[in-house]
Design a protein around this motif. Structure first.
Motif, PDB file in Angstrom:
ATOM      1  N   LYS A  72      50.782  29.353  49.151  1.00  0.00           N
ATOM      2  CA  LYS A  72      52.031  30.380  49.482  1.00  0.00           C
ATOM      3  C   LYS A  72      51.128  31.470  47.587  1.00  0.00           C
ATOM      4  O   LYS A  72      50.510  32.876  47.444  1.00  0.00           O
ATOM      5  N   LEU A  73      50.743  30.642  46.980  1.00  0.00           N
ATOM      6  CA  LEU A  73      50.059  31.121  45.402  1.00  0.00           C
ATOM      7  C   LEU A  73      49.062  31.718  45.893  1.00  0.00           C
ATOM      8  O   LEU A  73      48.897  32.716  44.909  1.00  0.00           O
ATOM      9  N   VAL A  74      47.917  31.111  46.241  1.00  0.00           N
ATOM     10  CA  VAL A  74      46.584  31.332  46.580  1.00  0.00           C
ATOM     11  C   VAL A  74      47.007  32.861  47.360  1.00  0.00           C
ATOM     12  O   VAL A  74      45.881  33.049  47.562  1.00  0.00           O
ATOM     13  N   SER A  75      47.554  33.032  48.488  1.00  0.00           N
ATOM     14  CA  SER A  75      47.581  34.047  49.448  1.00  0.00           C
ATOM     15  C   SER A  75      47.880  35.814  49.072  1.00  0.00           C
ATOM     16  O   SER A  75      48.726  36.120  47.863  1.00  0.00           O
ATOM     17  N   ARG A  76      46.812  36.235  49.326  1.00  0.00           N
ATOM     18  CA  ARG A  76      47.364  37.667  48.963  1.00  0.00           C
ATOM     19  C   ARG A  76      48.132  38.437  49.823  1.00  0.00           C
ATOM     20  O   ARG A  76      48.640  39.170  49.787  1.00  0.00           O
ATOM     21  N   ASP A  77      49.309  37.407  51.000  1.00  0.00           N
ATOM     22  CA  ASP A  77      50.637  37.799  50.627  1.00  0.00           C
ATOM     23  C   ASP A  77      51.353  37.728  49.494  1.00  0.00           C
ATOM     24  O   ASP A  77      52.500  38.713  49.082  1.00  0.00           O
ATOM     25  N   PHE A  78      51.180  37.218  48.607  1.00  0.00           N
ATOM     26  CA  PHE A  78      51.836  36.473  47.699  1.00  0.00           C
ATOM     27  C   PHE A  78      51.813  37.567  46.487  1.00  0.00           C
ATOM     28  O   PHE A  78      52.355  38.051  45.538  1.00  0.00           O
ATOM     29  N   ARG A  79      50.155  37.892  46.177  1.00  0.00           N
ATOM     30  CA  ARG A  79      49.975  38.486  45.249  1.00  0.00           C
ATOM     31  C   ARG A  79      48.967  39.533  45.529  1.00  0.00           C
ATOM     32  O   ARG A  79      47.471  39.202  46.373  1.00  0.00           O
ATOM     33  N   GLN A  80      48.266  41.122  45.764  1.00  0.00           N
ATOM     34  CA  GLN A  80      47.636  41.652  46.524  1.00  0.00           C
ATOM     35  C   GLN A  80      46.742  42.278  45.697  1.00  0.00           C
ATOM     36  O   GLN A  80      45.478  41.604  46.123  1.00  0.00           O
ATOM     37  N   GLU A  81      46.966  42.852  43.579  1.00  0.00           N
ATOM     38  CA  GLU A  81      45.511  42.327  43.298  1.00  0.00           C
ATOM     39  C   GLU A  81      44.433  41.337  43.367  1.00  0.00           C
ATOM     40  O   GLU A  81      45.380  39.984  43.058  1.00  0.00           O
ATOM     41  N   GLU A 262      39.832  38.056  52.411  1.00  0.00           N
ATOM     42  CA  GLU A 262      40.933  38.515  52.754  1.00  0.00           C
ATOM     43  C   GLU A 262      42.363  37.896  52.290  1.00  0.00           C
ATOM     44  O   GLU A 262      43.030  38.219  52.231  1.00  0.00           O
ATOM     45  N   LEU A 263      42.305  36.377  52.916  1.00  0.00           N
ATOM     46  CA  LEU A 263      43.098  35.599  52.365  1.00  0.00           C
ATOM     47  C   LEU A 263      44.581  35.248  51.663  1.00  0.00           C
ATOM     48  O   LEU A 263      44.947  35.185  51.319  1.00  0.00           O
ATOM     49  N   SER A 264      43.505  35.557  50.098  1.00  0.00           N
ATOM     50  CA  SER A 264      42.871  35.461  49.080  1.00  0.00           C
ATOM     51  C   SER A 264      42.790  36.190  47.828  1.00  0.00           C
ATOM     52  O   SER A 264      42.314  36.958  48.375  1.00  0.00           O
ATOM     53  N   HIS A 265      43.173  36.181  46.734  1.00  0.00           N
ATOM     54  CA  HIS A 265      43.239  37.408  45.893  1.00  0.00           C
ATOM     55  C   HIS A 265      42.600  36.655  44.414  1.00  0.00           C
ATOM     56  O   HIS A 265      41.906  36.784  43.898  1.00  0.00           O
ATOM     57  N   LEU A 266      41.917  35.075  45.248  1.00  0.00           N
ATOM     58  CA  LEU A 266      40.757  34.885  44.357  1.00  0.00           C
ATOM     59  C   LEU A 266      39.620  35.305  44.087  1.00  0.00           C
ATOM     60  O   LEU A 266      38.960  34.965  45.568  1.00  0.00           O
ATOM     61  N   PRO A 267      38.733  34.957  43.128  1.00  0.00           N
ATOM     62  CA  PRO A 267      37.405  35.627  42.800  1.00  0.00           C
ATOM     63  C   PRO A 267      37.021  34.107  44.115  1.00  0.00           C
ATOM     64  O   PRO A 267      36.589  32.682  43.726  1.00  0.00           O
ATOM     65  N   VAL A 268      35.562  34.127  44.472  1.00  0.00           N
ATOM     66  CA  VAL A 268      34.768  33.477  45.109  1.00  0.00           C
ATOM     67  C   VAL A 268      32.718  33.395  44.869  1.00  0.00           C
ATOM     68  O   VAL A 268      32.586  34.295  44.499  1.00  0.00           O
ATOM     69  N   VAL A 269      32.304  32.212  44.381  1.00  0.00           N
ATOM     70  CA  VAL A 269      30.911  32.583  43.980  1.00  0.00           C
ATOM     71  C   VAL A 269      30.253  31.853  45.199  1.00  0.00           C
ATOM     72  O   VAL A 269      31.273  30.493  45.601  1.00  0.00           O
ATOM     73  N   VAL A 270      29.718  31.593  45.147  1.00  0.00           N
ATOM     74  CA  VAL A 270      28.206  31.142  46.561  1.00  0.00           C
ATOM     75  C   VAL A 270      27.409  29.822  45.204  1.00  0.00           C
ATOM     76  O   VAL A 270      26.809  30.620  44.208  1.00  0.00           O
TER      77      VAL A 270
END
Lengths: 352, 352, 352, 352
Positions: A72-81, A262-270
């Motif tokens: 829920k909370l990690v989802s872009r459905d929950f938080r757009q920006e 696409e699925l989440s608003h969190l940043p991703v590093v590699v």
């Protein structure tokens, strides 16, 4: 939620499932196709998820198909920006590419200081280094512990680089928090739920590595533990998954980076170092990570990889790291600046 | 240890590697083939393993090939006779097949008591039940905790069944040890090294599950942490690995059971419930586990699977479990006796 | 080759292995370590590889460790300079990025012509389209066969685009060769050795896809069949491997692209469409493939993906493809030109 | 079929999907939940499957969820009673366990005759042996071809054992059919659809191996090609899948055997030799295969495994095979009889 009955499900089995759905305070919508009967569940399915999913064990049920995402909370459905995570002035998830670099293990004050100065000069933004090391064998070097934390803190201050280091155990969280700017959850601990619950209560940002056997959904649910527990400052880190291919240490899943964005608003590093396990592949794979949209990189660097106490084969040496930074800057049409920003300890990549 | 040089390695690169080997107090044996130069390392390679392996990072080196197994105390090279682990009178690893059964989660006193009585009557030897549950989602039922431990202890005493339950965190080890006869390390914690180090110091026997992404060698090295730390009472548990096949929850690796019995002296049991995730497959897979040589089984049983708070779809109901026990007994040409042994709480499988 | 004996191997077992090595006309070098005896095999091990490897079955042998790579002609040890494959004037493996685009299946003359014109206008270099389709289900659309080949040939001539299409069976090789400029071996046929042997005798260049379960070494050995049989014009294509992750259709292994370019002189292209199975991920993943060093891309494009007879969900529509080409050109600091080169049918990417 | 819309799907997107469903001659049932709109498709979804699945590419669609199994003729929904496949008098899929044994490759008349006599004496029912060998490397022994087929036929007649051998190419089907009683489709050819279509038209029974990367559903769909094309005599063979575990050659998926017997009416046998790649594991794994419900076993046997031209390390020698047969007979409470049945060439396992 949808409940698909077996081809030969009996009427009373269907009736029983409907009754159980109603017990949960939901409504059942029956749809009889040529081959199968499907029962749609409408209402507060989320709250009663466990009970509804258990209906897979009811007689005549073939499959229970969830409709909503499990997170829920990690989802872009929950938080757009997009979330931007601030690590003592370095912002991960914004327009700048953030590079975290340093040795696998802190081995001595001299080693970490030399590395920190070199990676800073080359344009890195955050210093990494292991104090507590999770090692497959009990006979391998397990890290310098508190001594390493002290070196990291001191060297971070000298070089004005924020520090990220791994925390292995709930009982170490406080101590590590005092010495580091960001706490890393290693791949083997991604589903160490007591640790996640404890970290949800720290003010420090968290770097959450994907477990080698975790699907994207399981990874996001691990992040959900942190957000649900009160810590919104989570950076995800893809570091390769376990597959049949043994030429590389893991198989880096760069499509997952694009998917998570696409699925989440969190940043991703590699982390190209653990992903490949081979120094020679790190530069090409780093560039690919940037191209796919990663917000940053986590790179192992050692002044003398062949004498490293851990992960030497996948560590860049100091000139190799500088060269990589140069090629990344070129790719982005700018350069990593080594000046210090006022009020922050960070390098900035800016268009020239 | 063998160090294989690249096809075009230069003489000075070979000389450098030899020098480093000698620095470690070992001798180098050079062998020049048509295509490659290989350097054998003789001497105390074990103690200098880290340094020697790091030579993969030296110029001109293509591969470092270990010769010895990475594990010691768990190996049959180290100990020829099989380990038998005593769990409050039930011996795992001897001639008898040991069945551990019970619900995924302890949900109430009534539920665990009813289940314990039924599995005891059917011939089970140990009661399983989760108090602290590692759940993929933070919104799922997380177990009753201490309350569940109390129920387990009480019901174990009533039914004279030793109890096994999972411990998730180092801070819970003491409390769980007071209530249970055997402590389970779950698949997600197989490489939670602080937990392993803590468990190495308990007097309780440990049930160590294989992680979904662990090779057999990584699994044995996790056990090595326990033995090296002082706890020789370790039972391994195969519960399926993560593969591309999604029809079953995991892919049960029964060949690994036979292999581990070749490589190690430790007993191995199989968990067909988590391995398949499907109740209907549990009986056939249980029989296969016995046939391949497993020392025991860990089976989820629930009085009403469709109302289970976790893992209902893979739980047998009470008559289903009794039927399975009957078929296992038939297969072994005997029957599980429900009498209590003097000085023990265990059922025995004996030839009639 | 190295032969590692078991810890408890007996003297006569060692002697037997040495005798067998000598029978093969090789010499045995004995090395006795603390834990194991290792026998190095020197001489023409390549020719006697099968016999030497079978010694794993000899008593007392624990492992046979190959030293040389199993492949020869595809190796950079064999040929230092990079191979450039010419497909009717389009050179794959040189400085230019080559884009092959078109529908999964040729569905009609109109569909393939419209697509070809659009991808040409957007800068694609080669037209792809399936005539014979390998489909998981016998009830799925199996391709238009010869009719599709004729459309491809005609449309290739109209638009001046070379054509690549898959060949499924040895008996179709001649016919497909008459209609197409390059023949594709699909992932499911990577180890269809009769097909590889037949294709080794065509003058057409081959696009060899990696099988979903193939290691990098198995993939290179499949290419070795083509080179050893007489066809040096082989382009490798990474299209994702089968892993536990189900959110994407396959897991794209971009590190393998960088690795293959280290190990082999053959060009490598990437298919982001099959790798991800999701249209929305194709652009980001395409950019990553270019950044990692791929020599080209193979992209599915359809005028109306939701009406495609196969692979609609992973196909870009025409404006989506044009946008991707624009972003790739930007990334490379140039643009794909749509003019035709004299004596060739190709678009060129040039720095402006 | 169910079509799940995205969380933010617009009304006109929903309307468009409904229109497309109606174009296919089906009806759309709209169900609006709290989080998602789901559209059920009722009618002849099977015939329009391709078009309906392509709707995943339509705007606003998140997922297309199939309800029916993708296979038909192989399904137990289609045919309740078990199929028994007759191989020149040996019935696979009935009450008897059928053992097929012999060398990986036919190497000489003497070798195959000696092996055939020994496996017959030990109780095997069918002789296996490779004439055309699919080998990863072009430099490996590729089989004796027609000469091997002739040896097999002659030796089958001498020993009164039906013969099974692999066919690699459509052009060989006729010739192989003349010499063998059963044709094997190897793992690498499971999705060689031209070969499957050709074999669908032979009168010979087919042994269809699971590909190393095939899900159970893909495997059953490969069998569906055979049944749909006219050949109902199909025996499935599980031989291990490709996973991250490298200690065994493949990972044997015995739960899949139990699952396939639930989903399909076809017989299933197990190949423990390729599954494990290690001779020492073959007996335990064979017993497990029998216990899980396999209808038979396919076992590699060689008079001198260390001199085998292929697969020596996983081949039993003659006494090892006899011992295995003895233990299997004991397990089933009977013995394999070596007498010949009138009108057949088979050994029978009967309760004493």
């Amino acid at each position: 939620m949808l409940i698909k009955m077996m081809a030969r499900a009996e009427e009373e089995q269907v009736a029983h499932v409907i009754e159980r759905i109603q017990e949960c305070g939901c409504q059942a919508h029956l749809s009889r196709g040529v081959e199968r009967t499907v029962i749609g569940v409408v209402g507060n399915t989320y709250e009663h998820r466990n009970e509804l999913e258990a209906l897979l064990a009811a007689p005549g049920v073939e499959e229970v198909i969830p409709i909503a995402h499990p997170f829920k909370l990690v989802s872009r459905d929950f938080r757009q920006e997009r979330t931007v995570v601030d690590v003592s002035g370095v912002r991960i998830g914004g327009d700048e590419l953030v590079v975290m670099a340093g040795p696998c293990s802190v081995e001595s004050r001299e080693q970490i200081l030399e590395t920190a100065r070199a990676v800073k000069a080359a344009g890195a933004h955050i210093l990494r280094g292991g104090a507590y090391k999770p090692r497959t064998s009990p006979y391998d070097f397990q890290g310098l512990g508190l001594q390493a934390l002290k070196f990291l803190k001191e060297v971070g201050e000298i070089t004005k680089l924020p520090v990220v280091t791994e925390v292995l155990a709930t009982e170490d969280v406080e101590q590590v928090s005092e010495h580091a700017d960001m706490l890393q959850v290693g791949a083997r601990n991604m589903q160490n739920f007591p640790l996640l619950r404890r970290l949800a209560r720290t003010p420090r940002p968290i770097l959450l590595k994907r477990a080698p056997s975790a699907t994207v959904k399981e990874w996001l649910l691990a992040a959900e533990y942190l957000l649900a527990g009160g810590n919104p400052n989570v950076v995800l880190c893809e570091r390769g998954i376990k597959t049949f291919e043994t030429e590389t240490r893991n198989t880096l899943d760069l499509a997952a980076v694009a998917l998570v964005k696409e699925l989440s608003h969190l940043p991703v590093v590699v982390d190209p170092s653990h992903a490949t396990g081979r120094r020679s592949l790190v530069p090409a794979v780093s560039r690919a990570a940037v191209a796919v949209g990663a917000d940053g990189l986590l790179i192992e660097v050692h002044p003398c990889p062949e004498r490293a106490l851990s992960d030497g084969p996948q560590s860049l040496d100091l000139p190799g790291f500088a060269q990589l930074m140069h090629s990344l800057a070129e790719m982005r049409g700018g350069a990593f600046q080594t000046r210090d920003r006022p009020g922050s300890k960070a390098n900035v990549l800016e268009a020239e």
